[in-house]
Design a protein around this motif. Structure first.
Motif, PDB file in Angstrom:
ATOM      1  N   ASP B  32       0.835  -1.204   0.000  1.00  8.40           N
ATOM      2  CA  ASP B  32       0.000   0.000   0.000  1.00  8.40           C
ATOM      3  C   ASP B  32       0.870   1.255   0.000  1.00  8.40           C
ATOM      4  OD1 ASP B  32      -2.115  -1.670   0.157  1.00  8.40           O
ATOM      5  OD2 ASP B  32      -2.585  -1.268   2.269  1.00  8.40           O
ATOM      6  N   GLN B  33       1.907   1.215   0.835  1.00  8.76           N
ATOM      7  CA  GLN B  33       2.756   2.400   0.953  1.00  8.76           C
ATOM      8  C   GLN B  33       3.456   2.711  -0.366  1.00  8.76           C
ATOM      9  OE1 GLN B  33       5.206   1.361   4.268  1.00  8.76           O
ATOM     10  NE2 GLN B  33       3.893   2.354   5.759  1.00  8.76           N
ATOM     11  N   LEU B  34       3.963   1.651  -1.011  1.00  6.76           N
ATOM     12  CA  LEU B  34       4.671   1.872  -2.276  1.00  6.76           C
ATOM     13  C   LEU B  34       3.753   2.455  -3.339  1.00  6.76           C
ATOM     14  CD1 LEU B  34       7.071  -1.186  -2.508  1.00  6.76           C
ATOM     15  CD2 LEU B  34       7.678   1.214  -2.267  1.00  6.76           C
ATOM     16  N   LEU B  80       7.877  12.028   0.051  1.00  3.20           N
ATOM     17  CA  LEU B  80       8.613  10.827  -0.362  1.00  3.20           C
ATOM     18  C   LEU B  80       9.570  10.386   0.739  1.00  3.20           C
ATOM     19  CD1 LEU B  80       9.438  11.497  -4.132  1.00  3.20           C
ATOM     20  CD2 LEU B  80       7.853   9.813  -3.213  1.00  3.20           C
ATOM     21  N   GLY B  81      10.237  11.353   1.356  1.00  6.28           N
ATOM     22  CA  GLY B  81      11.177  11.036   2.422  1.00  6.28           C
ATOM     23  C   GLY B  81      10.472  10.337   3.579  1.00  6.28           C
ATOM     24  N   HIS B  82       9.344  10.879   3.935  1.00  7.33           N
ATOM     25  CA  HIS B  82       8.543  10.371   5.038  1.00  7.33           C
ATOM     26  C   HIS B  82       8.091   8.930   4.745  1.00  7.33           C
ATOM     27  CE1 HIS B  82       5.738  10.928   8.340  1.00  7.33           C
ATOM     28  NE2 HIS B  82       4.797  10.402   7.594  1.00  7.33           N
ATOM     29  N   LYS B  83       7.578   8.734   3.543  1.00  6.91           N
ATOM     30  CA  LYS B  83       7.086   7.403   3.178  1.00  6.91           C
ATOM     31  C   LYS B  83       8.219   6.392   3.039  1.00  6.91           C
ATOM     32  CE  LYS B  83       2.843   8.937   1.041  1.00  6.91           C
ATOM     33  NZ  LYS B  83       2.349   9.625  -0.156  1.00  6.91           N
ATOM     34  N   HIS B  84       9.337   6.909   2.546  1.00  5.11           N
ATOM     35  CA  HIS B  84      10.500   6.046   2.387  1.00  5.11           C
ATOM     36  C   HIS B  84      10.915   5.480   3.739  1.00  5.11           C
ATOM     37  CE1 HIS B  84      15.008   5.590   1.600  1.00  5.11           C
ATOM     38  NE2 HIS B  84      14.422   4.662   0.893  1.00  5.11           N
TER      39      HIS B  84
END
Lengths: 187, 276
Positions: B32-34, B80-84
């Motif tokens: 889901d996150q990706l 993006l940083g946060h999700k990464h």
């Protein structure tokens, strides 16, 4: 739907603490509602701003007895849970069926999902023992994230609807009673 | 597979199913996150800039859409940083679950090779049990207990040996505080993922007691000659050996006499002897 009825409170009762985390990960995850969404929608014509998806409010207990106490406290505080996910096997305490019987004594409105990896009782026995199968669903482990999310989502809605119906019925009953009294007086 | 251990097998299977559930959830979450990584946006913005190749400056400052790009890129980068980071964390968790499965599988196939049957351990619960066992004494001396527990996964190791170490550390802390009259003694318990070793958990017991002189720090864990404190200190010696047996380590630090002390126990979350 008014605020009082949008009850997102969920109780997870499972002896395995890792499963608590599983539920939390699924139900407390904030969906993609970041500031970015807003800016994206402004910049790209084909992107619509997504609706905010409300998270659930998850509490956990690792034994049936503890879950029962939490339901009691919630009722006392007039902050009932809408849905409980209850594991079938939770040694050394109550099993899932016994736990659910207790939960419903305290809160008959509670929507319940019973979770199991394998059958300890045949399903017919379970449902017979609980005798309230419209409020009971079954979830098989290992479960899918979307399955859990949707169960939680539709059952909290169902909780709200049944509460609404109940309050309308109460109103109706009250109205009928008043009518009856008036009729008595008139005669 | 030997026949008599059906009960152990059933319990192992039950655990495996539960771990498998966590694997499922974890993998689902990563998936889901990706999907929420808006990587394509970078290309789209590049296309927009390219379309205004001759007058990018004007586009970025005057055009109603173009003006939004710098702010958007900032937001995108943050997002993006946060999700990464989130995804990486989840991958670490997934890895931990897979190790747990591997371990359970080893027990199922050859219990003797996996070093006997171990328990699932909640580290903070072990700390709490040890505190509870000494609650009377803590109250008598008037020691405030502070818990700093970060979420760490469940461990798989011999819980009895862990209990012995933690019990010794807490008894040692209480004794150290009994020796010094202070208005407010504090026992601080930490549980956290080991900051410098992946797959390890760190348990710390900090006291405000008599402390240790710097030249004695190295001798705390040595075998002690018999004497007044011999019992206690030989327990610390045993604790250090037990920690080593569990593939972990036990260390101590103190700023000096009357400055209190902190004992640090690092343990692998999953302990397998004979891991091949």
């Amino acid at each position: 739907m008014d605020m009082e009825q949008a009850n997102r409170r969920i109780l997870v009762i499972d002896d395995n603490v890792a499963i608590h985390d599983d539920f939390r990960k699924i139900l407390e995850r904030s969906m993609d509602t970041s500031l970015l969404q807003e800016v994206r929608a402004e910049l790209f014509d084909d992107v619509e701003e997504q609706k905010v998806v409300e998270k659930f409010d998850v509490d956990c207990a690792d034994q049936g007895q503890m879950g029962y106490r939490m339901i009691q406290d919630a009722m006392k505080a007039e902050r009932p849970y809408a849905v409980a996910f209850v594991d079938m096997r939770m040694p050394p305490g109550w099993d899932g069926v016994e736990t659910i019987e207790h939960l419903w004594q305290e809160d008959p409105e509670l929507q319940v999902v019973i979770c199991t990896a394998f059958s300890d009782h045949a399903w017919e026995d379970v449902i017979q023992r609980l005798d309230k199968n419209d409020k009971l669903l079954i979830l098989r482990k290992p479960f899918d994230n979307i399955e859990v999310w949707q169960l939680a989502n539709s059952l909290t809605k169902r909780w709200a609807e049944s509460r609404q119906v109940k309050s309308q019925l109460d109103l109706l009953a009250q109205w009928a009673e008043e009518r009856a009294e008036e009729t008595v007086k008139m005669n | 597979m030997s026949a008599p251990s059906t009960q152990v097998e059933e319990s192992v299977f039950h655990k495996m199913r539960n771990v498998l559930n966590s694997v499922h959830v974890s993998a689902g979450l990563i998936n889901d996150q990706l999907r929420e990584f808006h990587v394509d946006d970078v290309t789209r913005v590049a296309d927009m800039l390219e379309a205004h190749d001759g007058n990018v400056g004007w586009y970025l400052t005057q055009d109603p859409k173009g003006k939004k790009i710098p702010h958007f890129l900032g937001q995108l980068g943050q997002d993006l940083g946060h999700k990464h980071l989130h995804t990486l964390t989840e991958l670490t968790t997934l890895n931990y679950y897979l190790e747990q499965l591997e371990y359970l599988l080893a027990i199922g196939q050859a219990p003797e090779r996996a070093g006997g049957y171990k328990d699932t351990v909640h580290f903070s619960a072990v700390m709490d049990e040890a505190v509870m066992a000494h609650q009377g004494e803590l109250d008598r001396i008037g020691i405030e207990v502070i818990r700093e527990y970060s979420p760490v996964g469940e461990g798989v190791l011999e819980v009895a040996r862990l209990r012995t170490i933690v019990g010794n550390l807490i008894r040692n802390a209480i004794n150290a505080m009994r020796e010094v009259a202070k208005p407010a003694h504090r026992l601080v318990l930490y549980v956290l993922p080991c900051p410098d070793r992946e797959g390890f958990v760190r348990l710390q017991v900090e006291d405000t007691g008599c402390g240790i002189a710097s030249d004695c720090l190295t001798r705390v864990f040595s075998p002690q000659p018999s004497g007044t404190q011999a019992d206690l200190l030989s327990n610390l010696h045993m604790s250090a050996i037990t920690a080593k047996d569990l593939s972990g380590s036990l260390r101590v630090w103190s700023d000096g006499p009357n400055q209190g002390a902190i004992f640090t126990l690092d343990l692998p979350v999953i302990h397998m002897e004979d891991k091949r």
